[in-house]
Motif scaffolding. Sequence first.
Motif, PDB file in Angstrom:
ATOM      1  N   GLU A 289      65.394  58.529  60.647  1.00  0.00           N
ATOM      2  CA  GLU A 289      66.254  59.258  59.723  1.00  0.00           C
ATOM      3  C   GLU A 289      65.482  59.708  58.489  1.00  0.00           C
ATOM      4  OE1 GLU A 289      70.689  58.910  57.686  1.00  0.00           O
ATOM      5  OE2 GLU A 289      69.919  57.283  58.942  1.00  0.00           O
TER       6      GLU A 289
ATOM      7  N   GLY B 273      63.303  62.771  59.455  1.00  0.00           N
ATOM      8  CA  GLY B 273      64.028  64.007  59.673  1.00  0.00           C
ATOM      9  C   GLY B 273      63.206  64.997  60.470  1.00  0.00           C
TER      10      GLY B 273
ATOM     11  N   GLU C 256      63.874  59.320  42.530  1.00  0.00           N
ATOM     12  CA  GLU C 256      63.778  60.774  42.435  1.00  0.00           C
ATOM     13  C   GLU C 256      62.818  61.197  41.332  1.00  0.00           C
ATOM     14  OE1 GLU C 256      66.162  64.835  42.819  1.00  0.00           O
ATOM     15  OE2 GLU C 256      67.325  62.979  42.798  1.00  0.00           O
TER      16      GLU C 256
ATOM     17  N   ARG D 219      59.183  63.033  42.189  1.00  0.00           N
ATOM     18  CA  ARG D 219      59.000  64.407  41.718  1.00  0.00           C
ATOM     19  C   ARG D 219      57.856  64.505  40.709  1.00  0.00           C
ATOM     20  NH1 ARG D 219      62.437  67.890  43.702  1.00  0.00           N
ATOM     21  NH2 ARG D 219      64.483  67.205  44.458  1.00  0.00           N
TER      22      ARG D 219
ATOM     23  N   ASP E 183      69.114  57.727  50.790  1.00  0.00           N
ATOM     24  CA  ASP E 183      69.386  59.147  51.006  1.00  0.00           C
ATOM     25  C   ASP E 183      68.588  60.021  50.053  1.00  0.00           C
ATOM     26  OD1 ASP E 183      71.182  58.935  53.177  1.00  0.00           O
ATOM     27  OD2 ASP E 183      72.792  58.358  51.816  1.00  0.00           O
ATOM     28  N   VAL E 184      68.364  59.538  48.834  1.00  0.00           N
ATOM     29  CA  VAL E 184      67.542  60.300  47.890  1.00  0.00           C
ATOM     30  C   VAL E 184      66.126  60.461  48.439  1.00  0.00           C
ATOM     31  CG1 VAL E 184      66.457  60.217  45.609  1.00  0.00           C
ATOM     32  CG2 VAL E 184      68.891  59.710  45.853  1.00  0.00           C
ATOM     33  N   TYR E 185      65.550  59.374  48.937  1.00  0.00           N
ATOM     34  CA  TYR E 185      64.191  59.452  49.465  1.00  0.00           C
ATOM     35  C   TYR E 185      64.146  60.340  50.711  1.00  0.00           C
ATOM     36  CZ  TYR E 185      59.423  57.944  50.592  1.00  0.00           C
ATOM     37  OH  TYR E 185      58.081  57.919  50.853  1.00  0.00           O
ATOM     38  N   ARG E 186      65.132  60.217  51.568  1.00  0.00           N
ATOM     39  CA  ARG E 186      65.188  61.063  52.765  1.00  0.00           C
ATOM     40  C   ARG E 186      65.199  62.540  52.373  1.00  0.00           C
ATOM     41  NH1 ARG E 186      69.445  63.438  54.781  1.00  0.00           N
ATOM     42  NH2 ARG E 186      70.869  62.115  53.571  1.00  0.00           N
ATOM     43  N   GLU E 187      65.973  62.890  51.367  1.00  0.00           N
ATOM     44  CA  GLU E 187      66.053  64.284  50.936  1.00  0.00           C
ATOM     45  C   GLU E 187      64.746  64.759  50.298  1.00  0.00           C
ATOM     46  OE1 GLU E 187      69.464  64.133  48.431  1.00  0.00           O
ATOM     47  OE2 GLU E 187      70.865  63.834  50.112  1.00  0.00           O
ATOM     48  N   LEU E 188      64.065  63.863  49.574  1.00  0.00           N
ATOM     49  CA  LEU E 188      62.787  64.228  48.986  1.00  0.00           C
ATOM     50  C   LEU E 188      61.733  64.467  50.071  1.00  0.00           C
ATOM     51  CD1 LEU E 188      62.797  61.692  46.036  1.00  0.00           C
ATOM     52  CD2 LEU E 188      62.766  64.185  45.790  1.00  0.00           C
TER      53      LEU E 188
ATOM     54  N   ALA F 153      62.303  65.562  53.052  1.00  0.00           N
ATOM     55  CA  ALA F 153      62.623  66.846  53.667  1.00  0.00           C
ATOM     56  C   ALA F 153      62.188  68.009  52.786  1.00  0.00           C
ATOM     57  CB  ALA F 153      64.119  66.924  53.943  1.00  0.00           C
ATOM     58  N   GLU F 154      62.357  67.861  51.483  1.00  0.00           N
ATOM     59  CA  GLU F 154      62.065  68.965  50.574  1.00  0.00           C
ATOM     60  C   GLU F 154      60.570  69.136  50.305  1.00  0.00           C
ATOM     61  OE1 GLU F 154      62.690  70.066  45.843  1.00  0.00           O
ATOM     62  OE2 GLU F 154      63.974  68.552  46.771  1.00  0.00           O
TER      63      GLU F 154
END
Length: 320
Positions: free
Chosen positions: A37, A40, A253, A257, A304-309, A311-312
């Motif tokens: 997960e 991704g 986050e 970043r 979820d924050v790490y997963r989104e980072l 992906a981005e």
Amino acid sequence: MTFTFGIYPGGLLGDDTGLIEPVRPDDPARIAAALRELQGDAPELIVRAYRLFPDGAHTPERPEQYAVEGRKLDLVLQFRERSGELAGWLDFVRRTVRAEGGRLACVQICEEPNLDLPPVDGSIPNVCRALVEGVIAAKEEALTCGYDRLAVGFNAVPSFGAAADTFWDELGELGDERFHRALDYVGVDFFPDAFWPVPADQLAGAVRAVLTGFRDDALPRAGIGPTVPLRICENGWPTGPGRSEERQAEVVEEVVRTVAGLAAELTVTGYTFFALRDADSAGPGLFHHFGLLRDDYTRKPAFDVYRELVAELTAGPDAP
């Protein structure tokens, strides 16, 4: 510039006195699901693991089971021979690279060799020589076996003042031309606001100061120049008493970043979070609560924050 992400998936970890066993054993199926997960659609996710010399023990157990589906291992070879004798060490390094090289993204020689605490290698005599000779041996073996893309390096913790840390000067004396040719990266382990407080509005500045100081002050003392890439090998923020899960998500986050924003300036090529899950979500100490997941594998907001980072940012800090 490619920027890769990773994570340490085990429950076992060390504090300043020794090792902390997780209250629940690792569940490989749940670990694999969480890794899948987090990854991704990213082509790569690095899974950090540790192997000890001389006994060959792994943390987590059987890490090769997670090196699938585009994931490779960041394998740390720890020098834990209490006597400091090097007999067998280089054979251990070469044998590991020869056997495991196909599933390794990088091999790290020694763990935190400039920190004199029981769980890490800086407490072992002769560690600097083990590091230098181990890096050379690992690179030679990788090239002999055709593992041209296997990165060989070492890591360290930030140093604050030359008087408090002679490691870099010793490394500069021992590291010859062969060492510098073999060295593909240097890793940094740092945990801002984990063990000493950093005001929320100063967190990004603290991250910048630590990494800039590491690049500009520590590495030159060992003759390591600005073109050698940096990797963040261990970074995290524990939850627990007085430390909310919501704040962990904010810190993850901001730190990620900030690191990604420094990638071009400081030649930072990767970031690994420590750790996937808590050792003990009901435990009283900081070291029990570093996970993106609780000890029962339920997720904290930071997961979820790490997963989104990932992906981005995985294609590079400037990727759309």
